[in-house]
Design a protein around this motif. Sequence first.
Motif, short mmCIF file in Angstrom:
data_model
loop_
_atom_site.label_atom_id
_atom_site.label_comp_id
_atom_site.label_asym_id
_atom_site.label_seq_id
_atom_site.Cartn_x
_atom_site.Cartn_y
_atom_site.Cartn_z
N LEU A 10 0.88 -1.18 0.06
CA LEU A 10 0.04 -0.16 -0.06
C LEU A 10 0.84 1.32 -0.03
O LEU A 10 2.18 1.25 0.29
N LYS A 11 0.15 2.53 -0.34
CA LYS A 11 1.01 3.71 -0.42
C LYS A 11 1.67 3.96 0.99
O LYS A 11 2.55 4.78 0.99
N ASP A 12 1.09 3.42 1.96
CA ASP A 12 1.56 3.92 3.39
C ASP A 12 2.71 3.00 3.78
O ASP A 12 3.26 3.01 4.87
N HIS A 41 -22.67 6.99 -0.51
CA HIS A 41 -23.87 6.57 -1.42
C HIS A 41 -23.42 6.25 -2.86
O HIS A 41 -24.30 6.36 -3.68
N PHE A 42 -22.21 5.91 -3.37
CA PHE A 42 -21.87 5.64 -4.51
C PHE A 42 -21.99 4.23 -4.82
O PHE A 42 -21.42 3.79 -6.11
N LEU A 43 -22.53 3.29 -4.01
CA LEU A 43 -22.70 2.12 -4.34
C LEU A 43 -24.30 1.97 -4.29
O LEU A 43 -25.00 2.39 -3.87
N TYR A 44 -24.65 0.70 -5.07
CA TYR A 44 -25.97 0.47 -5.51
C TYR A 44 -26.81 0.08 -4.19
O TYR A 44 -27.75 0.42 -3.89
N ALA A 105 -15.57 -2.25 -4.08
CA ALA A 105 -15.82 -1.35 -2.78
C ALA A 105 -15.00 -1.72 -1.76
O ALA A 105 -14.47 -2.62 -1.46
N ILE A 106 -14.45 -0.52 -1.24
CA ILE A 106 -13.13 -0.61 -0.47
C ILE A 106 -13.76 0.28 0.81
O ILE A 106 -14.37 1.08 0.62
N GLN A 107 -13.55 -0.30 2.16
CA GLN A 107 -13.92 0.68 3.16
C GLN A 107 -13.27 1.96 3.17
O GLN A 107 -11.95 1.88 3.05
N PHE A 110 -9.90 2.78 3.99
CA PHE A 110 -8.56 2.26 3.24
C PHE A 110 -8.52 2.93 1.84
O PHE A 110 -8.00 2.25 1.12
N TRP A 111 -9.24 4.06 1.63
CA TRP A 111 -9.32 4.73 0.38
C TRP A 111 -8.06 5.46 0.22
O TRP A 111 -7.34 5.68 1.09
N SER A 112 -7.66 5.56 -1.16
CA SER A 112 -6.51 6.22 -1.61
C SER A 112 -4.98 5.64 -1.15
O SER A 112 -4.23 6.43 -0.93
N LEU A 113 -5.06 4.49 -0.99
CA LEU A 113 -3.85 3.88 -0.29
C LEU A 113 -3.47 2.96 -1.83
O LEU A 113 -2.54 2.21 -1.53
N GLY A 114 -4.07 2.73 -2.81
CA GLY A 114 -3.49 2.32 -4.08
C GLY A 114 -4.30 0.75 -4.22
O GLY A 114 -3.99 -0.05 -4.99
N LEU A 150 -9.76 6.58 -11.00
CA LEU A 150 -9.19 5.69 -11.13
C LEU A 150 -9.39 4.69 -12.29
O LEU A 150 -8.66 4.24 -13.19
N TYR A 151 -10.50 4.84 -12.84
CA TYR A 151 -11.37 4.10 -14.11
C TYR A 151 -10.33 4.70 -15.58
O TYR A 151 -10.01 4.04 -16.16
N GLU A 152 -10.30 6.02 -15.23
CA GLU A 152 -10.03 6.79 -16.51
C GLU A 152 -8.48 6.45 -16.52
O GLU A 152 -7.77 6.36 -17.53
C1 LIG Z 1 -13.49 4.35 -5.72
C2 LIG Z 1 -12.46 3.28 -4.90
C3 LIG Z 1 -12.86 2.04 -5.73
C4 LIG Z 1 -11.21 3.84 -5.44
O1 LIG Z 1 -10.22 2.93 -4.63
P1 LIG Z 1 -8.82 3.34 -4.30
O2 LIG Z 1 -8.34 2.41 -3.66
O3 LIG Z 1 -9.49 4.69 -3.17
O4 LIG Z 1 -8.09 4.08 -5.32
P2 LIG Z 1 -6.52 4.40 -5.35
O5 LIG Z 1 -5.78 4.82 -4.11
O6 LIG Z 1 -6.13 3.05 -6.07
O7 LIG Z 1 -6.54 5.73 -6.19
C5 LIG Z 1 -6.96 5.63 -7.51
C6 LIG Z 1 -6.91 6.78 -8.17
O8 LIG Z 1 -7.87 7.64 -7.88
C7 LIG Z 1 -7.51 9.04 -7.95
N1 LIG Z 1 -7.56 9.85 -6.52
C8 LIG Z 1 -7.16 9.27 -5.23
N2 LIG Z 1 -7.61 9.94 -4.31
C9 LIG Z 1 -8.55 10.96 -4.90
C10 LIG Z 1 -9.50 11.81 -4.44
N3 LIG Z 1 -9.56 12.27 -3.22
N4 LIG Z 1 -10.24 12.37 -5.28
C11 LIG Z 1 -10.25 12.28 -6.89
N5 LIG Z 1 -9.54 11.09 -7.27
C12 LIG Z 1 -8.50 10.65 -6.27
C13 LIG Z 1 -6.04 9.19 -8.19
O9 LIG Z 1 -6.01 9.31 -9.70
C14 LIG Z 1 -5.88 7.78 -8.05
O10 LIG Z 1 -4.52 7.33 -8.87
P3 LIG Z 1 -3.02 7.48 -8.23
O11 LIG Z 1 -2.72 7.08 -6.76
O12 LIG Z 1 -2.13 6.87 -9.39
O13 LIG Z 1 -2.77 9.18 -8.30
C15 LIG Z 1 -12.68 3.17 -3.60
O14 LIG Z 1 -12.26 4.54 -3.20
C16 LIG Z 1 -13.87 2.89 -3.18
O15 LIG Z 1 -14.17 1.86 -2.86
N6 LIG Z 1 -14.86 3.75 -2.81
C17 LIG Z 1 -16.29 3.39 -2.31
C18 LIG Z 1 -17.04 2.58 -3.08
C19 LIG Z 1 -17.06 3.06 -4.60
O16 LIG Z 1 -17.16 4.34 -4.83
N7 LIG Z 1 -16.86 1.84 -5.28
C20 LIG Z 1 -16.79 2.21 -6.81
C21 LIG Z 1 -18.15 2.14 -7.41
S1 LIG Z 1 -18.25 2.67 -9.02
#
Ligand SMILES: CC(C)(COP(=O)(O)OP(=O)(O)OC[C@H]1O[C@@H](n2cnc3c(N)ncnc32)[C@H](O)[C@@H]1OP(=O)(O)O)[C@@H](O)C(=O)NCCC(=O)NCCS
Length: 183
Positions: A10-12, A41-44, A105-107, A110-114, A150-152
């Motif tokens: 992870l990033k940390d 609220h971004f999950l169904y 779907a991540i808790q 643990f968001w933004s850790l890769g 992330l997706y883009e």
């Molecule tokens: C959306 C989700 C899947 C992203 O996963 P994550 O582990 O948080 O994402 P990552 O740490 O791998 O980051 C991916 C990219 O998101 C972007 N990102 C990270 N933090 C961000 C923020 N605060 N705002 C916007 N973009 C951000 C960056 O481009 C990052 O890429 P980089 O690390 O190369 O810069 C996760 O946050 C999640 O499960 N959220 C809740 C449920 C959800 O929304 N699921 C998706 C339904 S479509």
Amino acid sequence: MIIEPIPIRLKDGREAVLRCLTPEEAPALFESFLRCAEETHFLYVDPMDRDKYSVDGERGFLEEYNSSESAALIGCFVDGRLVGTCDITFKTDFKSRHRGGVGIAIQREFWSLGIGTAMLQTLISIARSRQGVTQLELDFIEGNSRARALYEKMGFRICGVIPDAIRLSDGTLLNEYMMILKL
Ligand SMILES: CC(C)(COP(=O)(O)OP(=O)(O)OC[C@H]1O[C@@H](n2cnc3c(N)ncnc32)[C@H](O)[C@@H]1OP(=O)(O)O)[C@@H](O)C(=O)NCCC(=O)NCCS
């Protein structure tokens, strides 16, 4: 499908592992799934639908995924704790078996850790190794900028929109955007 465990960092700096869950881990899946639903609220799935789900249901769900030849559910474990899941499902009908769909779907803690990046890399790799699959699809809800970024980053592009696809408890209507990655 069962995938071999994949260690990630992870990033940390913490170590984590992506692996499939056993049916005995259904309680952890149930807890993680509901926690994710409560945190965004971004999950169904919504906590209002809680009664539709149960540990037994999740156990059956895991058994189906693990024995399927066209679907996999993968968890991310940090220090032995399940912190999120992702899944991939391939269509099996003749005319659509070139398509796969994914979800993550991540808790929140643990968001933004890769983890999302590692999960999507894994899912894309699974899709690329499956004969005949040429495209991967997913969707996100309007405003989910983290998911969209992330997706883009992974090459997905928006290919459609369902206006007012979800309605929140305060009446807010949000669009759903569909994305596609050509493999
Ligand atoms: C959306 C989700 C899947 C992203 O996963 P994550 O582990 O948080 O994402 P990552 O740490 O791998 O980051 C991916 C990219 O998101 C972007 N990102 C990270 N933090 C961000 C923020 N605060 N705002 C916007 N973009 C951000 C960056 O481009 C990052 O890429 P980089 O690390 O190369 O810069 C996760 O946050 C999640 O499960 N959220 C809740 C449920 C959800 O929304 N699921 C998706 C339904 S479509």
